[in-house]
Design a protein around this motif. Structure first.
Motif, PDB file in Angstrom:
ATOM      1  N   ALA A  22     -13.599  -1.876  -4.387  1.00  0.00           N
ATOM      2  CA  ALA A  22     -12.662  -0.922  -4.989  1.00  0.00           C
ATOM      3  C   ALA A  22     -11.231  -1.275  -4.623  1.00  0.00           C
ATOM      4  O   ALA A  22     -10.317  -1.218  -5.464  1.00  0.00           O
ATOM      5  N   GLY A  23     -11.027  -1.633  -3.368  1.00  0.00           N
ATOM      6  CA  GLY A  23      -9.692  -2.010  -2.938  1.00  0.00           C
ATOM      7  C   GLY A  23      -9.182  -3.245  -3.638  1.00  0.00           C
ATOM      8  O   GLY A  23      -8.012  -3.311  -4.056  1.00  0.00           O
ATOM      9  N   GLY A  51      -8.302  -2.371  -7.180  1.00  0.00           N
ATOM     10  CA  GLY A  51      -7.210  -1.420  -7.327  1.00  0.00           C
ATOM     11  C   GLY A  51      -7.626  -0.082  -7.899  1.00  0.00           C
ATOM     12  O   GLY A  51      -6.780   0.694  -8.346  1.00  0.00           O
ATOM     13  N   VAL A  52      -8.932   0.229  -7.904  1.00  0.00           N
ATOM     14  CA  VAL A  52      -9.381   1.509  -8.451  1.00  0.00           C
ATOM     15  C   VAL A  52      -9.253   2.582  -7.375  1.00  0.00           C
ATOM     16  O   VAL A  52      -9.368   2.299  -6.177  1.00  0.00           O
ATOM     17  N   PRO A  53      -9.015   3.819  -7.758  1.00  0.00           N
ATOM     18  CA  PRO A  53      -8.880   4.894  -6.773  1.00  0.00           C
ATOM     19  C   PRO A  53     -10.167   5.093  -5.983  1.00  0.00           C
ATOM     20  O   PRO A  53     -11.268   4.964  -6.522  1.00  0.00           O
ATOM     21  N   GLN A  54     -10.009   5.421  -4.726  1.00  0.00           N
ATOM     22  CA  GLN A  54     -11.190   5.706  -3.910  1.00  0.00           C
ATOM     23  C   GLN A  54     -10.889   6.800  -2.892  1.00  0.00           C
ATOM     24  O   GLN A  54      -9.818   6.842  -2.301  1.00  0.00           O
ATOM     25  N   ILE A  76     -13.585   0.258   9.265  1.00  0.00           N
ATOM     26  CA  ILE A  76     -13.357   0.975   8.007  1.00  0.00           C
ATOM     27  C   ILE A  76     -11.868   1.062   7.712  1.00  0.00           C
ATOM     28  O   ILE A  76     -11.425   0.867   6.570  1.00  0.00           O
ATOM     29  N   ALA A  77     -11.057   1.324   8.734  1.00  0.00           N
ATOM     30  CA  ALA A  77      -9.610   1.369   8.536  1.00  0.00           C
ATOM     31  C   ALA A  77      -9.083   0.017   8.060  1.00  0.00           C
ATOM     32  O   ALA A  77      -8.265  -0.056   7.143  1.00  0.00           O
ATOM     33  N   ASN A  80      -7.160  -0.363   4.587  1.00  0.00           N
ATOM     34  CA  ASN A  80      -5.743  -0.741   4.641  1.00  0.00           C
ATOM     35  C   ASN A  80      -5.429  -1.871   3.673  1.00  0.00           C
ATOM     36  O   ASN A  80      -4.287  -2.012   3.215  1.00  0.00           O
ATOM     37  N   ALA A  81      -6.436  -2.684   3.365  1.00  0.00           N
ATOM     38  CA  ALA A  81      -6.231  -3.833   2.470  1.00  0.00           C
ATOM     39  C   ALA A  81      -6.320  -3.461   0.994  1.00  0.00           C
ATOM     40  O   ALA A  81      -6.092  -4.308   0.126  1.00  0.00           O
ATOM     41  N   ALA A  82      -6.621  -2.205   0.683  1.00  0.00           N
ATOM     42  CA  ALA A  82      -6.809  -1.801  -0.713  1.00  0.00           C
ATOM     43  C   ALA A  82      -5.504  -1.883  -1.491  1.00  0.00           C
ATOM     44  O   ALA A  82      -4.422  -1.568  -0.979  1.00  0.00           O
ATOM     45  N   THR A  83      -5.628  -2.292  -2.750  1.00  0.00           N
ATOM     46  CA  THR A  83      -4.453  -2.375  -3.621  1.00  0.00           C
ATOM     47  C   THR A  83      -4.270  -1.134  -4.469  1.00  0.00           C
ATOM     48  O   THR A  83      -3.273  -1.008  -5.179  1.00  0.00           O
ATOM     49  N   GLY A  84      -5.233  -0.216  -4.419  1.00  0.00           N
ATOM     50  CA  GLY A  84      -5.145   1.035  -5.170  1.00  0.00           C
ATOM     51  C   GLY A  84      -5.044   2.209  -4.235  1.00  0.00           C
ATOM     52  O   GLY A  84      -5.050   2.060  -3.005  1.00  0.00           O
ATOM     53  N   PRO A  85      -4.944   3.417  -4.767  1.00  0.00           N
ATOM     54  CA  PRO A  85      -4.809   4.611  -3.931  1.00  0.00           C
ATOM     55  C   PRO A  85      -6.075   4.922  -3.151  1.00  0.00           C
ATOM     56  O   PRO A  85      -7.183   4.784  -3.665  1.00  0.00           O
TER      57      PRO A  85
END
Length: 399
Positions: free
Chosen positions: A264-265, A268-271, A322-323, A327-332
């Motif tokens: 997901a990250g 870039g999809v919201p999670q 998990i953090a 932290n590497a996610a490109t989406g919200p």
């Protein structure tokens, strides 16, 4: 319409030829993909073994010279996957059939796993009555036990192979008329001990007009969800149940692998992510628990499933991992912490209730999450209605 049959034509030519004849008798075209390495094909392939080997990044002569069966199976499986993927993308493939022993099964199912969900995939195998996870993975592969070895044609093998061939014909030639609507789709992860939370969130989201797909967080479930995120099928993720990371870290049987929480990250999809069932590591029957854990706290869920409570030290590491992933996610991203417990068993008065272990998990997440990751904390158990609705409303806000 065309069905691809993937098999070793140097050893199973007679049996594969019979399957081809059954399919063609129904007016369906057949394309034979030869993944045999050691001998000449007994019947003429449409895609020969040399072409498959090249597609797998090697050449047939090298595979024959080394005599390494394991390397050959892997390479030819990779090549078959590339062949069927190209055929499907070009609109030339409507379904795949395989038949054989463990080697044939490994190569044919490697090809099947490369195809999207919904493409008919049918494997007749001598190993279908055992542990099929290595072959099926998180794909929608149907497996039929061959009963006898697939070695020659007889009254039994003809019946089994014909049934399989006709099953694939039926799959591709009958429109299932499944009702579909263009709705935004949310993937949700669930375990038995987080079911009330997921049910509440799912019902609320569906009432708002979303489609939801719930995945059982058993390792393959998490991988399946992340694969569908990568394919663009899932538009947002409500990751209520991240328990697979406890198994990955500690050595349980339901790990989804070290890439869990990345898809997901990356897309870039919201999670919205919570800490569901991070209080437990999963094993099989009590007798299967490794001896190194003999002094740990266990709960026998049923005769086949034994749960082990995670320790504060393990929870510190889970929070950090998990953090790091989020932290590497490109989406919200929002992380939601249920301060009243992360599962049914972690509620006050229940067997896995351990405020110290939970606090270690929550503190590690607070410490390591970046400032741009939103954090929600509620004095509720993960299965409380108000917590479940907070999760659902947060993903709705992102959407």
């Amino acid at each position: 319409m065309s069905i691809y049959i993937v098999g070793t034509l140097d050893t199973k030519g007679e049996e594969i030829g019979f399957a081809r004849d059954v399919i063609e008798s129904q007016g369906i075209d057949v394309h034979l993909v030869d993944v045999g390495v050691m001998g000449d094909p007994e019947i003429e392939p449409d895609t020969d073994a040399a072409t498959v080997a090249t597609a797998g990044g090697t050449d047939l002569e090298s595979l024959r010279e080394t005599g390494d069966r394991g390397a050959a199976v892997e390479a030819m499986g990779d090549g078959a996957a590339a062949i069927v993927t190209r055929a499907h993308e070009a609109g030339r493939l409507d379904g795949v059939l395989g038949l054989g022993g463990s080697g044939n099964t490994s190569m044919a199912t490697a090809a099947m796993r490369a195809l999207p969900v919904g493409v008919p995939k049918f494997m007749v195998s001598t190993v279908a009555s055992g542990d099929t996870e290595p072959y099926v993975g998180h794909a929608d592969i149907a497996m039929m036990y061959s009963v006898a070895d697939i070695e020659g044609l007889n009254q039994l093998s003809r019946t089994v192979i014909a049934n399989a061939a006709l099953a694939v014909v039926g799959m591709i030639s009958r429109d299932p008329d499944v009702e579909t609507e263009e709705k935004p789709t949310i993937g949700i992860t669930m375990f038995g001990v987080t079911t009330p939370s997921v049910q509440t969130a799912r019902e609320w989201l569906e009432a708002q007009g979303y489609e939801t797909i719930v995945f059982h967080a058993t390792g393959t479930g998490g991988r399946a969800m992340e694969s569908l995120v990568e394919e663009g099928v899932i538009d947002a993720v409500l990751d209520v149940t991240t328990t697979e990371w406890a198994d990955e870290l500690v050595g349980g049987v339901l790990s989804a692998g070290p890439e869990r929480l990345e898809a997901a990250g990356n897309a870039g999809v919201p999670q919205v992510v919570s800490t569901g069932a991070l209080d437990m590591v999963n094993f099989g029957p009590e007798s299967s628990v490794p001896e190194e854990f003999a002094d740990r706290h266990f709960h026998v869920h049923n005769p086949q499933v034994t749960l082990m409570r995670t320790t504060p030290e393990e929870n510190v590491e889970l929070g950090r991992i998990i953090a790091e992933k989020l932290n590497a996610a490109t989406g919200p991203v929002t992380v939601a912490l249920p301060l009243g417990g992360v599962s049914m068993l972690d509620a006050p008065g229940e067997e896995f209730h351990d405020p110290e272990a939970d606090a270690a998990l929550f503190d590690a997440l607070r410490e390591h999450l970046d400032d741009d990751v939103e954090l929600i904390e509620m004095d509720a158990n993960i299965n409380d209605e108000e917590f479940a609705l907070a999760l659902a409303k947060r993903i709705d806000r992102y959407m």
